[in-house]
Write a protein that holds these residues in place. Structure first.
Motif, PDB file in Angstrom:
ATOM      1  N   LEU A  91       0.835  -1.201   0.000  1.00  0.00           N
ATOM      2  CA  LEU A  91       0.000   0.000   0.000  1.00  0.00           C
ATOM      3  C   LEU A  91       0.872   1.255   0.000  1.00  0.00           C
ATOM      4  N   VAL A  92       1.894   1.258   0.841  1.00  0.00           N
ATOM      5  CA  VAL A  92       2.802   2.408   0.902  1.00  0.00           C
ATOM      6  C   VAL A  92       3.502   2.605  -0.448  1.00  0.00           C
ATOM      7  N   LYS A  93       3.944   1.525  -1.045  1.00  0.00           N
ATOM      8  CA  LYS A  93       4.618   1.620  -2.339  1.00  0.00           C
ATOM      9  C   LYS A  93       3.682   2.180  -3.400  1.00  0.00           C
ATOM     10  N   ARG A  94       2.421   1.738  -3.373  1.00  0.00           N
ATOM     11  CA  ARG A  94       1.457   2.222  -4.364  1.00  0.00           C
ATOM     12  C   ARG A  94       1.248   3.727  -4.246  1.00  0.00           C
ATOM     13  N   TYR A  95       1.096   4.210  -3.016  1.00  0.00           N
ATOM     14  CA  TYR A  95       0.903   5.655  -2.830  1.00  0.00           C
ATOM     15  C   TYR A  95       2.169   6.434  -3.143  1.00  0.00           C
ATOM     16  N   THR A  96       3.333   5.834  -2.939  1.00  0.00           N
ATOM     17  CA  THR A  96       4.588   6.487  -3.310  1.00  0.00           C
ATOM     18  C   THR A  96       4.608   6.794  -4.803  1.00  0.00           C
ATOM     19  N   LEU A  97       4.061   5.893  -5.593  1.00  0.00           N
ATOM     20  CA  LEU A  97       4.073   6.034  -7.048  1.00  0.00           C
ATOM     21  C   LEU A  97       2.900   6.851  -7.578  1.00  0.00           C
ATOM     22  N   THR A  98       1.741   6.741  -6.919  1.00  0.00           N
ATOM     23  CA  THR A  98       0.531   7.312  -7.493  1.00  0.00           C
ATOM     24  C   THR A  98       0.059   8.603  -6.829  1.00  0.00           C
ATOM     25  N   GLU A  99       0.334   8.765  -5.539  1.00  0.00           N
ATOM     26  CA  GLU A  99      -0.173   9.933  -4.810  1.00  0.00           C
ATOM     27  C   GLU A  99       0.775  10.272  -3.661  1.00  0.00           C
ATOM     28  N   PRO A 100       1.948  10.806  -3.963  1.00  0.00           N
ATOM     29  CA  PRO A 100       2.957  11.056  -2.928  1.00  0.00           C
ATOM     30  C   PRO A 100       2.475  11.933  -1.786  1.00  0.00           C
ATOM     31  N   ALA A 101       1.575  12.851  -2.065  1.00  0.00           N
ATOM     32  CA  ALA A 101       1.081  13.743  -1.008  1.00  0.00           C
ATOM     33  C   ALA A 101       0.327  12.977   0.070  1.00  0.00           C
ATOM     34  N   MET A 102      -0.199  11.810  -0.290  1.00  0.00           N
ATOM     35  CA  MET A 102      -0.951  10.997   0.651  1.00  0.00           C
ATOM     36  C   MET A 102      -0.030  10.112   1.507  1.00  0.00           C
ATOM     37  N   LEU A 103       1.218   9.974   1.090  1.00  0.00           N
ATOM     38  CA  LEU A 103       2.132   9.018   1.709  1.00  0.00           C
ATOM     39  C   LEU A 103       2.338   9.255   3.208  1.00  0.00           C
ATOM     40  N   PRO A 104       2.628  10.476   3.671  1.00  0.00           N
ATOM     41  CA  PRO A 104       2.836  10.653   5.105  1.00  0.00           C
ATOM     42  C   PRO A 104       1.606  10.319   5.939  1.00  0.00           C
ATOM     43  N   VAL A 105       0.431  10.513   5.371  1.00  0.00           N
ATOM     44  CA  VAL A 105      -0.797  10.180   6.099  1.00  0.00           C
ATOM     45  C   VAL A 105      -0.947   8.671   6.213  1.00  0.00           C
ATOM     46  N   ILE A 106      -0.689   7.963   5.124  1.00  0.00           N
ATOM     47  CA  ILE A 106      -0.722   6.498   5.148  1.00  0.00           C
ATOM     48  C   ILE A 106       0.287   5.966   6.159  1.00  0.00           C
ATOM     49  N   GLN A 107       1.488   6.520   6.139  1.00  0.00           N
ATOM     50  CA  GLN A 107       2.534   6.069   7.060  1.00  0.00           C
ATOM     51  C   GLN A 107       2.121   6.308   8.509  1.00  0.00           C
ATOM     52  N   ALA A 108       1.559   7.467   8.780  1.00  0.00           N
ATOM     53  CA  ALA A 108       1.151   7.795  10.145  1.00  0.00           C
ATOM     54  C   ALA A 108       0.018   6.895  10.627  1.00  0.00           C
ATOM     55  N   VAL A 109      -0.962   6.686   9.768  1.00  0.00           N
ATOM     56  CA  VAL A 109      -2.092   5.824  10.132  1.00  0.00           C
ATOM     57  C   VAL A 109      -1.614   4.388  10.361  1.00  0.00           C
ATOM     58  N   ALA A 110      -0.747   3.888   9.479  1.00  0.00           N
ATOM     59  CA  ALA A 110      -0.236   2.525   9.631  1.00  0.00           C
ATOM     60  C   ALA A 110       0.571   2.382  10.917  1.00  0.00           C
ATOM     61  N   ALA A 111       1.365   3.390  11.252  1.00  0.00           N
ATOM     62  CA  ALA A 111       2.141   3.350  12.493  1.00  0.00           C
ATOM     63  C   ALA A 111       1.219   3.318  13.710  1.00  0.00           C
ATOM     64  N   ALA A 112       0.176   4.135  13.680  1.00  0.00           N
ATOM     65  CA  ALA A 112      -0.764   4.163  14.796  1.00  0.00           C
ATOM     66  C   ALA A 112      -1.504   2.838  14.932  1.00  0.00           C
ATOM     67  N   TYR A 113      -1.873   2.234  13.811  1.00  0.00           N
ATOM     68  CA  TYR A 113      -2.551   0.937  13.849  1.00  0.00           C
ATOM     69  C   TYR A 113      -1.610  -0.158  14.336  1.00  0.00           C
ATOM     70  N   THR A 114      -0.335  -0.060  14.016  1.00  0.00           N
ATOM     71  CA  THR A 114       0.633  -1.038  14.503  1.00  0.00           C
ATOM     72  C   THR A 114       0.705  -1.007  16.023  1.00  0.00           C
ATOM     73  N   GLU A 115       0.823   0.185  16.582  1.00  0.00           N
ATOM     74  CA  GLU A 115       0.887   0.319  18.037  1.00  0.00           C
ATOM     75  C   GLU A 115      -0.421  -0.126  18.683  1.00  0.00           C
ATOM     76  N   SER A 116      -1.537   0.214  18.064  1.00  0.00           N
ATOM     77  CA  SER A 116      -2.834  -0.171  18.606  1.00  0.00           C
ATOM     78  C   SER A 116      -2.994  -1.698  18.605  1.00  0.00           C
ATOM     79  N   TYR A 117      -2.568  -2.339  17.516  1.00  0.00           N
ATOM     80  CA  TYR A 117      -2.664  -3.790  17.465  1.00  0.00           C
ATOM     81  C   TYR A 117      -1.741  -4.433  18.492  1.00  0.00           C
ATOM     82  N   ALA A 118      -0.525  -3.875  18.655  1.00  0.00           N
ATOM     83  CA  ALA A 118       0.395  -4.402  19.660  1.00  0.00           C
ATOM     84  C   ALA A 118      -0.223  -4.312  21.057  1.00  0.00           C
ATOM     85  N   ASP A 119      -0.863  -3.190  21.347  1.00  0.00           N
ATOM     86  CA  ASP A 119      -1.534  -3.030  22.643  1.00  0.00           C
ATOM     87  C   ASP A 119      -2.639  -4.075  22.812  1.00  0.00           C
ATOM     88  N   GLU A 120      -3.411  -4.300  21.754  1.00  0.00           N
ATOM     89  CA  GLU A 120      -4.505  -5.272  21.828  1.00  0.00           C
ATOM     90  C   GLU A 120      -3.964  -6.694  22.004  1.00  0.00           C
TER      91      GLU A 120
END
Length: 214
Positions: A91-120
């Protein structure tokens, strides 16, 4: 549900607006669709050697003053690993190629979900501790303080991470998929050392994602 403030923290944003809210909403939907979370836990014995310079995890000595200080007073704990799965990297690679402006948001959301899943994924460990009158120390990962990144190899071997949940390790000890976590979690009889936030256990004071003490 992942807290919006956590996503903003990973973005380095203190406020939001309609445009950013819309981007985060899109990113949430994409990450939730792509994630295939998995985790591993292994209960271990541990020993902190005086003078707080080495920790023995499941019989293996690991020199680290910071980890020793973090686990002081613990005699058992857990090795932990989790991942959101390889589709997040795609997903990150796809946005890197198709919509770079969206990339930091995808990265931030994925990081937050990683921590949330680890907590769960850690919830059953909290139950285990509570039943025994013990308390979980915050997760402590290779790369924190002087707990060197190369100790990833110990965790990978001890948990059979590559075989069991498909996370691999590069020559530089970087995990692939990137949205993965490994950690040591101590069990302590002293609650006063277990109610500190995760950032307080890390010595990287200049980290942009650092939280203020709660």
């Amino acid at each position: 549900m992942v807290n919006q403030n956590e996503i903003l923290r990973y973005l380095g944003a203190s406020t939001t607006n309609d445009t950013l809210d819309a981007l985060i909403s899109r990113a949430r939907e994409a990450v939730e669709k792509a994630m295939r979370p998995r985790h591993l836990v292994r209960h271990i014995s541990l020993q902190v050697d005086a003078p707080l310079e080495t920790v023995i995890l499941a019989g293996t000595p690991l020199p680290s003053r910071d980890l020793a200080q973090h686990l002081q007073g613990c005699q058992e704990g857990f090795l932990f690993a989790c991942t959101l799965g390889p589709d997040i990297d795609a997903l990150v690679k796809r946005y890197t190629l198709t919509e770079p402006a969206m990339l930091p948001v995808i990265q931030a959301v994925a990081a937050a979900y990683t921590e949330s899943y680890a907590d769960e994924a850690q919830r059953p460990l909290e139950g285990y501790a509570q039943e025994r009158g013990l308390y979980l120390r915050p997760r402590y990962s290779p790369g924190y303080g002087d707990f060197a990144l190369h100790y990833q190899r110990f965790l990978f071997d001890a948990l059979e991470i590559s075989k069991r949940i498909g996370v691999t390790l590069t020559e530089d000890f970087i995990m692939i998929p990137f949205k993965s976590v490994t950690a040591v979690i101590g069990l302590s009889s002293d609650p006063s050392l277990c109610h500190i936030n995760k950032c307080m256990t890390c010595t990287a004071k200049n980290c942009p994602f650092r939280k203020e003490a709660e």
